[in-house]
Design an enzyme around this catalytic site. Structure first.
Site, PDB file in Angstrom:
ATOM      1  N   CYS A 115       0.796  -1.236   0.000  1.00  0.00           N
ATOM      2  CA  CYS A 115       0.000   0.000   0.000  1.00  0.00           C
ATOM      3  C   CYS A 115       0.825   1.281   0.000  1.00  0.00           C
ATOM      4  CB  CYS A 115      -0.975  -0.010   1.167  1.00  0.00           C
ATOM      5  SG  CYS A 115      -2.037  -1.455   1.164  1.00  0.00           S
ATOM      6  N   HIS A 259      -3.866   7.130   2.823  1.00  0.00           N
ATOM      7  CA  HIS A 259      -4.184   5.808   2.263  1.00  0.00           C
ATOM      8  C   HIS A 259      -5.481   5.344   2.915  1.00  0.00           C
ATOM      9  CE1 HIS A 259      -4.168   1.689   1.188  1.00  0.00           C
ATOM     10  NE2 HIS A 259      -3.753   1.241   2.356  1.00  0.00           N
ATOM     11  N   ASN A 289     -10.226  -0.678   0.517  1.00  0.00           N
ATOM     12  CA  ASN A 289      -8.778  -0.474   0.429  1.00  0.00           C
ATOM     13  C   ASN A 289      -8.282  -0.964  -0.932  1.00  0.00           C
ATOM     14  OD1 ASN A 289      -6.009  -0.630   0.593  1.00  0.00           O
ATOM     15  ND2 ASN A 289      -5.949  -1.581   2.615  1.00  0.00           N
TER      16      ASN A 289
HETATM   17  N1  COA Z   1     -17.702  -9.470  10.380  1.00  0.00           N
HETATM   18  C1  COA Z   1     -18.138  -9.746  11.629  1.00  0.00           C
HETATM   19  N2  COA Z   1     -17.310 -10.003  12.656  1.00  0.00           N
HETATM   20  C2  COA Z   1     -15.994  -9.979  12.412  1.00  0.00           C
HETATM   21  C3  COA Z   1     -15.483  -9.703  11.130  1.00  0.00           C
HETATM   22  C4  COA Z   1     -16.393  -9.453  10.104  1.00  0.00           C
HETATM   23  N3  COA Z   1     -16.007  -9.164   8.837  1.00  0.00           N
HETATM   24  N4  COA Z   1     -14.137  -9.745  11.191  1.00  0.00           N
HETATM   25  C5  COA Z   1     -13.800 -10.020  12.458  1.00  0.00           C
HETATM   26  N5  COA Z   1     -14.930 -10.176  13.188  1.00  0.00           N
HETATM   27  C6  COA Z   1     -15.062 -10.500  14.602  1.00  0.00           C
HETATM   28  C7  COA Z   1     -13.875 -11.275  15.140  1.00  0.00           C
HETATM   29  O1  COA Z   1     -14.043 -12.644  14.894  1.00  0.00           O
HETATM   30  C8  COA Z   1     -13.927 -10.931  16.611  1.00  0.00           C
HETATM   31  O2  COA Z   1     -14.888 -11.733  17.227  1.00  0.00           O
HETATM   32  P1  COA Z   1     -14.613 -12.356  18.689  1.00  0.00           P
HETATM   33  O3  COA Z   1     -14.445 -11.147  19.569  1.00  0.00           O
HETATM   34  O4  COA Z   1     -15.843 -13.142  18.941  1.00  0.00           O
HETATM   35  O5  COA Z   1     -13.374 -13.156  18.537  1.00  0.00           O
HETATM   36  C9  COA Z   1     -14.439  -9.493  16.628  1.00  0.00           C
HETATM   37  O6  COA Z   1     -15.081  -9.287  15.356  1.00  0.00           O
HETATM   38  C10 COA Z   1     -13.359  -8.459  16.803  1.00  0.00           C
HETATM   39  O7  COA Z   1     -12.322  -8.799  15.947  1.00  0.00           O
HETATM   40  P2  COA Z   1     -11.026  -7.930  15.831  1.00  0.00           P
HETATM   41  O8  COA Z   1     -10.098  -8.549  14.833  1.00  0.00           O
HETATM   42  O9  COA Z   1     -10.488  -7.668  17.227  1.00  0.00           O
HETATM   43  O10 COA Z   1     -11.646  -6.580  15.261  1.00  0.00           O
HETATM   44  P3  COA Z   1     -10.957  -5.190  15.134  1.00  0.00           P
HETATM   45  O11 COA Z   1     -11.790  -4.197  15.837  1.00  0.00           O
HETATM   46  O12 COA Z   1      -9.478  -5.245  15.408  1.00  0.00           O
HETATM   47  O13 COA Z   1     -11.109  -4.908  13.570  1.00  0.00           O
HETATM   48  C11 COA Z   1      -9.907  -4.908  11.499  1.00  0.00           C
HETATM   49  C12 COA Z   1     -10.482  -5.760  12.641  1.00  0.00           C
HETATM   50  C13 COA Z   1      -9.281  -5.848  10.491  1.00  0.00           C
HETATM   51  C14 COA Z   1     -10.994  -4.105  10.881  1.00  0.00           C
HETATM   52  C15 COA Z   1      -8.817  -3.956  12.109  1.00  0.00           C
HETATM   53  O14 COA Z   1      -7.947  -4.669  12.944  1.00  0.00           O
HETATM   54  C16 COA Z   1      -8.014  -3.260  11.054  1.00  0.00           C
HETATM   55  O15 COA Z   1      -8.538  -2.476  10.286  1.00  0.00           O
HETATM   56  N6  COA Z   1      -6.698  -3.489  11.009  1.00  0.00           N
HETATM   57  C17 COA Z   1      -5.855  -2.887   9.988  1.00  0.00           C
HETATM   58  C18 COA Z   1      -5.987  -3.689   8.729  1.00  0.00           C
HETATM   59  C19 COA Z   1      -5.440  -2.975   7.517  1.00  0.00           C
HETATM   60  O16 COA Z   1      -5.576  -1.791   7.373  1.00  0.00           O
HETATM   61  N7  COA Z   1      -4.835  -3.730   6.603  1.00  0.00           N
HETATM   62  C20 COA Z   1      -4.325  -3.221   5.379  1.00  0.00           C
HETATM   63  C21 COA Z   1      -3.125  -2.378   5.589  1.00  0.00           C
HETATM   64  S1  COA Z   1      -2.598  -1.596   4.162  1.00  0.00           S
END
Ligand code: COA
Length: 332
Positions: A115, A259, A289
């Site tokens: 990215c 980004h 993204n």
């Molecule tokens: N729909 C519903 N529930 C979901 C889900 C989805 N698409 N994805 C994850 N969950 C659930 C998980 O299973 C977890 O459940 P649990 O508590 O029962 O285990 C809960 O939601 C929380 O998951 P978590 O991973 O802690 O969520 P989060 O608040 O950290 O959000 C992201 C996850 C991926 C959105 C976040 O971490 C993020 O944006 N990270 C950066 C990723 C990124 O930008 N990548 C590209 C970089 S260029």
């Protein structure tokens, strides 16, 4: 910019995986993404964005040439930022774009740092123009089809990504006549986070083997929380450094173009910096993204909407796998 016409909403995704529009919107700000059809590869989308860029430069009278073909012949360099090249390893996607544009006089290279590729690509192109008096024009393209390297059964990653391309034309001008351009760039990396965003299979570390039954799709694996924390930190630090080191006050800035990975990352950085959220341009709701393409897509939307005035000071800022990050200070 060029995005595929097929638009996939959160509700459509929720029909095949265990997720919901409410969860995706509240955790990421994403409402939809555009997904390329099976016949479209990175060079096709990149070429579409490149052609529109050349046409716009002519239409706006920014160049003397009268046709895209004529303008393409004046290009000295084509840089394509992408992690989803048409072909594994080589040829560079930039070479395919160069051929299709008929840009016979241009050198061509890819920048492959996920990215952050567009931010690195912009600085690479600017530096190569400055390095030789005979080089004057470069086309910088950001394009990715992350849908091709996404595991569509993994709800933690597949909701985040979309396909798209954007491009800019750079021209070297005498600093005294046009006090603009790319004024400063910060580039950085923290390789200790190499495993947080990774495509494990297919490279020289874990090559596909002859006769192997392919059970695993070559897909992005991610530690979402670690990437999130890194992103908030580097976005905050990069903007603060650019403003401090270049002596820029908040009132001097027209816009920050981040980004588009997660609206919550941008909101958290804005809060830490005490910069109003409205100063950050967000279009993640429509495109998700798009990796290397997200910043040039945003720039094109802003430019065509008349929201970028000549002389405006803007900051682009981004991060990605590697882990990498960077930001450009630009006088439009
Ligand atoms: N729909 C519903 N529930 C979901 C889900 C989805 N698409 N994805 C994850 N969950 C659930 C998980 O299973 C977890 O459940 P649990 O508590 O029962 O285990 C809960 O939601 C929380 O998951 P978590 O991973 O802690 O969520 P989060 O608040 O950290 O959000 C992201 C996850 C991926 C959105 C976040 O971490 C993020 O944006 N990270 C950066 C990723 C990124 O930008 N990548 C590209 C970089 S260029």
């Amino acid at each position: 910019m060029a995005v595929p016409s097929r638009r996939v909403t959160n509700d459509e995704l929720a029909k095949t995986i265990d997720t919901s529009d409410e969860w995706i919107r509240s955790h990421t700000g994403i409402g939809a993404r555009h997904i390329a059809d099976k016949d479209t590869a990175a060079s096709d989308l990149g070429l579409a964005a490149a052609r529109k860029t050349l046409a716009l430069a002519i239409e706006r009278g920014a160049v003397g040439e009268k046709s895209p073909e004529e303008l393409a012949l004046t290009l000295d360099l084509i840089v394509v930022g992408t992690s989803t090249q048409d072909y594994y390893s080589h040829p560079a996607t930039a070479c395919l774009v160069q051929r299709a544009l008929g840009a016979k006089n241009a050198a061509a290279m890819d920048i492959t740092i996920a990215c952050s590729s567009f931010i690195y690509g912009l600085e690479t192109a600017a530096a190569l123009l400055k390095a030789d008096a005979r080089r004057n024009r470069a086309l910088v393209i950001g394009v990715d089809l992350l849908s091709r390297i996404t595991n569509w059964e993994d709800r933690a990653t597949c909701i985040l990504f979309g396909d798209g391309a954007g491009a800019v034309l750079l021209e070297k001008t005498a600093a005294k006549t046009v006090p603009g351009g790319i004024l400063r760039t910060i580039l950085g990396a923290d390789g200790s986070g190499w495993e947080y965003l990774i495509l494990r299979r297919g490279g020289s570390r874990n090559p596909w083997k002859k006769g192997e039954v392919v059970e695993e799709v070559p897909a992005i694996a991610m530690d979402g929380r670690a990437v999130y924390n890194f992103a908030v930190k580097v976005i905050t630090e990069t903007i603060a450094r650019i403003m401090e080191e270049e002596n820029i006050a908040l009132d001097d800035l027209a816009l920050i173009v981040p980004h588009q990975a997660n609206a919550r990352i941008v909101q958290a950085a804005a809060k830490r910096l005490k910069i109003p959220e409205e100063l950050f341009y967000l279009n993640i709701e429509e495109y998700a993204n798009t990796s290397s393409a997200s910043i040039p897509i945003a720039l094109d939307e802003l430019n065509r909407a008349g929201r970028l005035k000549k002389g405006d000071l803007i900051i682009t800022v981004g991060f990605g796998a590697g882990l990498t990050y960077g930001g450009n200070l630009i006088r439009w």
